[in-house]
Design a protein around this motif. Structure first.
Motif, PDB file in Angstrom:
ATOM      1  N   LYS A  87       0.929  -1.098  -0.025  1.00  0.00           N
ATOM      2  CA  LYS A  87      -0.018  -0.112  -0.112  1.00  0.00           C
ATOM      3  C   LYS A  87       0.863   1.398  -0.041  1.00  0.00           C
ATOM      4  CE  LYS A  87      -4.195   1.673   2.073  1.00  0.00           C
ATOM      5  NZ  LYS A  87      -5.155   1.718   1.055  1.00  0.00           N
ATOM      6  N   SER A  88       1.937   1.253   0.856  1.00  0.00           N
ATOM      7  CA  SER A  88       2.811   2.563   1.062  1.00  0.00           C
ATOM      8  C   SER A  88       3.348   2.806  -0.453  1.00  0.00           C
ATOM      9  CB  SER A  88       3.613   2.428   1.870  1.00  0.00           C
ATOM     10  OG  SER A  88       4.595   1.303   1.766  1.00  0.00           O
ATOM     11  N   PHE A  89       3.657   1.846  -1.394  1.00  0.00           N
ATOM     12  CA  PHE A  89       4.275   2.104  -2.542  1.00  0.00           C
ATOM     13  C   PHE A  89       3.206   2.079  -3.965  1.00  0.00           C
ATOM     14  CE2 PHE A  89       7.496  -0.012   0.247  1.00  0.00           C
ATOM     15  CZ  PHE A  89       8.582   0.817  -0.078  1.00  0.00           C
ATOM     16  N   GLN A  90       1.804   1.980  -3.545  1.00  0.00           N
ATOM     17  CA  GLN A  90       0.927   2.393  -4.644  1.00  0.00           C
ATOM     18  C   GLN A  90       0.971   3.823  -5.124  1.00  0.00           C
ATOM     19  OE1 GLN A  90      -2.501   0.657  -3.168  1.00  0.00           O
ATOM     20  NE2 GLN A  90      -1.642  -1.623  -2.986  1.00  0.00           N
ATOM     21  N   HIS A  91       0.560   4.165  -6.202  1.00  0.00           N
ATOM     22  CA  HIS A  91       0.397   5.315  -6.973  1.00  0.00           C
ATOM     23  C   HIS A  91       1.618   6.138  -7.150  1.00  0.00           C
ATOM     24  CE1 HIS A  91      -3.777   4.684  -6.451  1.00  0.00           C
ATOM     25  NE2 HIS A  91      -3.689   4.369  -5.146  1.00  0.00           N
ATOM     26  N   ARG A  92       2.520   5.400  -7.418  1.00  0.00           N
ATOM     27  CA  ARG A  92       4.052   6.164  -7.820  1.00  0.00           C
ATOM     28  C   ARG A  92       4.392   5.568  -8.982  1.00  0.00           C
ATOM     29  NH1 ARG A  92       7.881   5.165  -2.645  1.00  0.00           N
ATOM     30  NH2 ARG A  92       6.377   5.536  -0.940  1.00  0.00           N
ATOM     31  N   GLY A  93       3.586   5.043  -9.913  1.00  0.00           N
ATOM     32  CA  GLY A  93       4.110   4.644 -11.281  1.00  0.00           C
ATOM     33  C   GLY A  93       4.878   3.239 -11.290  1.00  0.00           C
ATOM     34  N   LEU A  94       4.902   2.571  -9.997  1.00  0.00           N
ATOM     35  CA  LEU A  94       5.768   1.212 -10.057  1.00  0.00           C
ATOM     36  C   LEU A  94       5.003   0.188 -10.545  1.00  0.00           C
ATOM     37  CD1 LEU A  94       6.940   1.513  -6.372  1.00  0.00           C
ATOM     38  CD2 LEU A  94       8.134   1.951  -8.521  1.00  0.00           C
ATOM     39  N   GLY A  95       3.380   0.314 -10.593  1.00  0.00           N
ATOM     40  CA  GLY A  95       2.719  -0.892 -11.466  1.00  0.00           C
ATOM     41  C   GLY A  95       3.179  -0.913 -12.874  1.00  0.00           C
ATOM     42  N   LYS A  96       3.063   0.419 -13.394  1.00  0.00           N
ATOM     43  CA  LYS A  96       3.481   0.474 -14.673  1.00  0.00           C
ATOM     44  C   LYS A  96       4.648   0.189 -15.016  1.00  0.00           C
ATOM     45  CE  LYS A  96       4.186   4.409 -18.207  1.00  0.00           C
ATOM     46  NZ  LYS A  96       4.115   5.720 -18.508  1.00  0.00           N
ATOM     47  N   GLN A  97       5.694   0.312 -14.200  1.00  0.00           N
ATOM     48  CA  GLN A  97       7.078  -0.258 -14.389  1.00  0.00           C
ATOM     49  C   GLN A  97       6.988  -1.778 -14.324  1.00  0.00           C
ATOM     50  OE1 GLN A  97      10.143   1.182 -11.766  1.00  0.00           O
ATOM     51  NE2 GLN A  97      10.062   3.207 -12.270  1.00  0.00           N
ATOM     52  N   LEU A  98       5.950  -2.491 -13.629  1.00  0.00           N
ATOM     53  CA  LEU A  98       6.156  -3.885 -13.493  1.00  0.00           C
ATOM     54  C   LEU A  98       5.265  -4.262 -14.745  1.00  0.00           C
ATOM     55  CD1 LEU A  98       5.207  -4.339  -9.482  1.00  0.00           C
ATOM     56  CD2 LEU A  98       7.146  -5.228 -10.917  1.00  0.00           C
ATOM     57  N   PHE A  99       4.393  -3.608 -15.081  1.00  0.00           N
ATOM     58  CA  PHE A  99       3.668  -4.047 -16.354  1.00  0.00           C
ATOM     59  C   PHE A  99       4.777  -3.960 -17.601  1.00  0.00           C
ATOM     60  CE2 PHE A  99       1.169  -3.658 -19.941  1.00  0.00           C
ATOM     61  CZ  PHE A  99       0.196  -4.728 -19.897  1.00  0.00           C
ATOM     62  N   GLU A 100       5.311  -2.854 -17.612  1.00  0.00           N
ATOM     63  CA  GLU A 100       6.299  -2.664 -18.915  1.00  0.00           C
ATOM     64  C   GLU A 100       7.350  -3.576 -18.779  1.00  0.00           C
ATOM     65  OE1 GLU A 100       7.325   1.513 -18.483  1.00  0.00           O
ATOM     66  OE2 GLU A 100       5.673   2.050 -19.727  1.00  0.00           O
ATOM     67  N   PHE A 101       7.892  -4.187 -17.582  1.00  0.00           N
ATOM     68  CA  PHE A 101       8.889  -5.152 -17.687  1.00  0.00           C
ATOM     69  C   PHE A 101       8.160  -6.481 -17.791  1.00  0.00           C
ATOM     70  CE2 PHE A 101      11.104  -8.335 -15.103  1.00  0.00           C
ATOM     71  CZ  PHE A 101      12.490  -7.997 -15.340  1.00  0.00           C
ATOM     72  N   ALA A 102       6.856  -6.708 -17.496  1.00  0.00           N
ATOM     73  CA  ALA A 102       6.495  -8.178 -18.051  1.00  0.00           C
ATOM     74  C   ALA A 102       6.092  -7.932 -19.547  1.00  0.00           C
ATOM     75  CB  ALA A 102       4.911  -8.216 -17.641  1.00  0.00           C
ATOM     76  N   GLU A 103       5.765  -6.807 -20.136  1.00  0.00           N
ATOM     77  CA  GLU A 103       5.557  -6.853 -21.621  1.00  0.00           C
ATOM     78  C   GLU A 103       7.234  -6.969 -22.321  1.00  0.00           C
ATOM     79  OE1 GLU A 103       2.650  -3.882 -23.465  1.00  0.00           O
ATOM     80  OE2 GLU A 103       3.810  -2.739 -21.817  1.00  0.00           O
ATOM     81  N   GLU A 104       8.207  -6.362 -21.585  1.00  0.00           N
ATOM     82  CA  GLU A 104       9.514  -6.767 -22.260  1.00  0.00           C
ATOM     83  C   GLU A 104       9.975  -8.118 -22.191  1.00  0.00           C
ATOM     84  OE1 GLU A 104      13.647  -5.211 -20.144  1.00  0.00           O
ATOM     85  OE2 GLU A 104      12.580  -3.531 -20.802  1.00  0.00           O
ATOM     86  N   ASN A 127      -9.128  -0.217 -15.393  1.00  0.00           N
ATOM     87  CA  ASN A 127      -8.702   1.181 -16.251  1.00  0.00           C
ATOM     88  C   ASN A 127      -7.455   1.169 -16.421  1.00  0.00           C
ATOM     89  OD1 ASN A 127     -11.544   2.089 -16.299  1.00  0.00           O
ATOM     90  ND2 ASN A 127     -11.153   3.302 -14.221  1.00  0.00           N
ATOM     91  N   PHE A 128      -6.730   0.823 -15.399  1.00  0.00           N
ATOM     92  CA  PHE A 128      -5.060   0.696 -15.658  1.00  0.00           C
ATOM     93  C   PHE A 128      -4.678  -0.299 -17.023  1.00  0.00           C
ATOM     94  CE2 PHE A 128      -1.093  -1.719 -14.977  1.00  0.00           C
ATOM     95  CZ  PHE A 128      -0.040  -0.618 -14.961  1.00  0.00           C
ATOM     96  N   TYR A 129      -5.455  -1.576 -16.794  1.00  0.00           N
ATOM     97  CA  TYR A 129      -4.863  -2.509 -17.861  1.00  0.00           C
ATOM     98  C   TYR A 129      -5.466  -1.964 -19.197  1.00  0.00           C
ATOM     99  CZ  TYR A 129      -3.643  -5.457 -13.853  1.00  0.00           C
ATOM    100  OH  TYR A 129      -2.837  -6.146 -13.147  1.00  0.00           O
ATOM    101  N   ALA A 130      -6.597  -1.354 -19.105  1.00  0.00           N
ATOM    102  CA  ALA A 130      -7.147  -0.565 -20.636  1.00  0.00           C
ATOM    103  C   ALA A 130      -6.280   0.491 -21.128  1.00  0.00           C
ATOM    104  CB  ALA A 130      -8.504  -0.182 -20.185  1.00  0.00           C
ATOM    105  N   SER A 131      -5.752   1.212 -20.028  1.00  0.00           N
ATOM    106  CA  SER A 131      -4.538   2.266 -20.591  1.00  0.00           C
ATOM    107  C   SER A 131      -3.432   1.529 -21.318  1.00  0.00           C
ATOM    108  CB  SER A 131      -4.439   3.019 -19.541  1.00  0.00           C
ATOM    109  OG  SER A 131      -3.508   2.602 -18.452  1.00  0.00           O
ATOM    110  N   ARG A 132      -3.197   0.430 -20.854  1.00  0.00           N
ATOM    111  CA  ARG A 132      -1.997  -0.360 -21.233  1.00  0.00           C
ATOM    112  C   ARG A 132      -2.172  -1.083 -22.605  1.00  0.00           C
ATOM    113  NH1 ARG A 132       0.268   2.800 -18.841  1.00  0.00           N
ATOM    114  NH2 ARG A 132       1.967   2.408 -20.423  1.00  0.00           N
ATOM    115  N   GLY A 133      -3.523  -0.962 -22.860  1.00  0.00           N
ATOM    116  CA  GLY A 133      -3.858  -1.813 -24.352  1.00  0.00           C
ATOM    117  C   GLY A 133      -4.423  -3.025 -24.284  1.00  0.00           C
ATOM    118  N   LEU A 134      -4.954  -3.451 -23.025  1.00  0.00           N
ATOM    119  CA  LEU A 134      -5.418  -4.921 -22.706  1.00  0.00           C
ATOM    120  C   LEU A 134      -6.911  -4.775 -23.067  1.00  0.00           C
ATOM    121  CD1 LEU A 134      -2.886  -5.188 -20.724  1.00  0.00           C
ATOM    122  CD2 LEU A 134      -3.995  -7.182 -20.228  1.00  0.00           C
ATOM    123  N   THR A 135      -7.706  -5.663 -23.639  1.00  0.00           N
ATOM    124  CA  THR A 135      -8.912  -5.816 -24.191  1.00  0.00           C
ATOM    125  C   THR A 135      -9.468  -7.120 -23.350  1.00  0.00           C
ATOM    126  OG1 THR A 135      -8.374  -6.780 -26.179  1.00  0.00           O
ATOM    127  CG2 THR A 135      -8.657  -4.295 -26.101  1.00  0.00           C
TER     128      THR A 135
END
Length: 159
Positions: A87-104, A127-135
Motif C-alpha cells: 500500500k505505501s508504494f502504490q500510486h507512484r508509477g511502480l505498477g506501470k514499471q512492473l507491467f512494462e517489465f512483463a511486456e519486455e 482502467n489501468f490495464y485498458a490504458s496499457r492496451g489490454l482488451t
C-alpha cells in the motif's frame, strides 16, 4: 528498456508452491532471497520478480508460461498472474514499471500474447490495464470462501 530494481530476479519455482508459498516468504521479506534459493527447481514455468525501492521490498510480479498458466489462452502466451504493490508504494508509477517489465520479458521470450485476469469489480485495475492496451476476451468464475466471483480475462498482442 525498463530498468527494474529487483531483490531476486527470475526466481523460478514449481507451480505446486503457488502464491501462498510466495506470500508467506514475502511477508518475511528479510529472508525471501535466502529461502527462495532453497527451492528445488524442476520446471522453469513461474517467475517471480521482487521490486525493491530505497532498499525496501515494494512489491512483486509473478509471470507464468507453459503449463503454469491458469487458462488455455494461447500456447505461446505469457500470463501476468500477479502484480502486487504494498500500500505505501502504490500510486507512484511502480505498477506501470512492473507491467512494462512483463511486456519486455514477453517480447524477449518471443511470446505472442500477454494476458491476465482481473476481478470484475476492480475498476482501478481495469482502467489501468485498458490504458496499457489490454482488451477483454473472456471471463472465468472462481470461489472465494462461499462467494462466487468473476475475473475478466484481458489480453494484448505482443507481436
Amino acid at each position: 528498456m525498463v530498468k527494474l530494481p529487483v531483490l531476486f530476479t527470475t526466481s523460478c519455482v514449481q507451480k505446486t508452491h503457488g502464491i501462498g508459498f510466495i506470500s508467506t516468504l514475502y511477508s518475511k521479506r528479510k529472508s525471501v532471497e535466502r529461502l527462495l534459493r532453497r527451492v528445488i527447481i524442476q520446471h522453469q514455468i513461474s517467475m517471480f520478480y521482487f521490486l525493491k525501492v530505497d532498499g525496501e521490498v515494494a512489491g512483486y510480479l509473478k509471470l507464468d508460461v507453459d503449463d503454469a498458466q491458469n487458462e488455455e489462452v494461447d500456447p505461446n502466451g505469457l500470463e501476468i498472474e500477479r502484480i502486487y504493490l504494498r500500500k505505501s508504494f502504490q500510486h507512484r508509477g511502480l505498477g506501470k514499471q512492473l507491467f512494462e517489465f512483463a511486456e519486455e520479458k514477453g517480447r524477449e521470450w518471443s511470446k505472442s500474447v500477454l494476458w491476465l485476469g482481473v476481478w470484475e469489480h476492480n475498476e482501478n485495475a481495469k482502467n489501468f490495464y485498458a490504458s496499457r492496451g489490454l482488451t477483454r476476451f473472456s471471463e472465468h468464475v472462481f470461489v472465494l470462501g462461499d462467494d462466487r466471483q468473476t475475473d475478466f480475462l484481458l489480453k494484448k498482442a505482443l507481436v
